[in-house]
Design an enzyme around this catalytic site. Structure first.
Site, PDB file in Angstrom:
ATOM      1  N   ASP A  58      27.697  43.261  41.876  1.00 16.27           N
ATOM      2  CA  ASP A  58      27.749  44.656  42.303  1.00 16.27           C
ATOM      3  C   ASP A  58      28.947  45.382  41.684  1.00 16.27           C
ATOM      4  OD1 ASP A  58      25.559  44.161  43.962  1.00 16.27           O
ATOM      5  OD2 ASP A  58      26.826  43.672  45.690  1.00 16.27           O
ATOM      6  N   TYR A 112      30.334  32.166  45.165  1.00 18.38           N
ATOM      7  CA  TYR A 112      31.200  33.340  45.235  1.00 18.38           C
ATOM      8  C   TYR A 112      32.382  33.040  46.147  1.00 18.38           C
ATOM      9  CZ  TYR A 112      27.828  36.558  43.062  1.00 18.38           C
ATOM     10  OH  TYR A 112      26.992  37.202  42.182  1.00 18.38           O
TER      11      TYR A 112
END
Length: 279
Positions: A58, A112
């Site tokens: 993102d 992540y």
């Protein structure tokens, strides 16, 4: 020419995500511009032959181990690629790949890491409720496993995921790690937000079960994504590949990010001086 995979690190602060978009800068734009400058990508071509990336990050999200693959000449090393990339996008390792290798579909696991600022003493941080580490860990355990995460992403299909969410305390931060075969949009950031809601007492533990119900959450109970800047794509696992670090490319990349670390520490001191001066 042969199929080759590259590890790409980048600071996502100034980019509107990884994947190309009209009229805004993205990391993929920078990589394609670099390949065109090197003559690897024709000026009128949409993308390189055999090209794919491990995934989309993102806007504002950074990466250590974004991975791309393409048909590349033998001379295209990470160091050569970096010659035409901006300083905040760096190739640092590469691997020969099978002819049918696909950087998206052949990723076995993605990881992540979220650097969550969560001081145990919040007296110096106005309007910041303290985070209960035990409740946060309870939330991580409840959110791990196989679930339909439709209430934790704007995606409206293919939303079942098998997740592992953990957290460890490091001074004033909780280091939150999320692992899965793949991630829906904004999923990690919404997982962090939900765990924070539970850990601060803003939401009850029961919400951890309610979020996986088939029915959508009503508007007031919706979970907004946490800020993107603390999130980093830290690993993508490809069992058949053996990545070799390009020593020169990695050294130059470390120098870039070390400079950025110093600049941000200095910026934090300046902001602190201004804030303290108003007391």
């Amino acid at each position: 020419m042969g199929r080759r995979a590259f590890r790409i690190a980048y600071d996502g602060t100034d980019y509107y995500g990884y994947q190309r978009q009209p009229d805004v800068p993205t990391v993929e734009d920078m990589i394609f511009d670099g390949l065109r400058a090197l003559g690897v990508l024709e000026s009128d071509a949409d993308k390189p032959d055999g090209y794919a990336a491990a995934g989309r990050t993102d806007a504002g999200v950074s990466a250590l181990a974004q991975t791309i693959a393409l048909e590349a000449p033998d001379w295209l090393t990470p160091r050569a690629l970096n010659a035409e990339l901006p300083a905040d996008v760096r190739a640092w390792a590469s691997a020969d790949a099978p002819a049918d290798f696909h950087a998206t579909h052949h990723a076995r696991r993605r990881k992540y890491t979220y650097q969550l600022y969560a001081p145990t003493d919040t007296s110096a941080v106005p309007d910041t409720p303290p985070i209960d580490d035990e409740r946060f860990l309870t939330a991580c355990e409840a959110l791990s496993g196989t679930h339909d995460v439709h209430n934790l992403t704007p995606d409206d299909h293919n939303t079942e995921r098998t997740l592992t969410l953990t957290a460890t305390r490091d001074g004033g931060y909780l280091i939150v790690t999320a692992s899965a075969g793949g991630f829906a949009r904004e999923l990690v950031r919404r997982l962090v937000s939900l765990a924070c809601e539970v850990a601060t007492g803003e939401s009850p533990l029961a919400k951890l079960e309610r979020v996986f119900d088939p029915e959508p959450l009503p508007g007031p109970e919706g979970i907004a994504p946490a800020a993107p800047e603390p999130l980093v794509l830290t690993d993508v696992d490809y069992p058949p590949l053996s990545f070799e670090i390009d020593a020169d490319a990695a050294a130059s990349a470390r120098a870039v990010f070390d400079r950025r670390r110093l600049e941000r520490r200095t910026g934090a001191r300046v902001a602190g001086q201004i804030a303290d001066g108003m007391q």
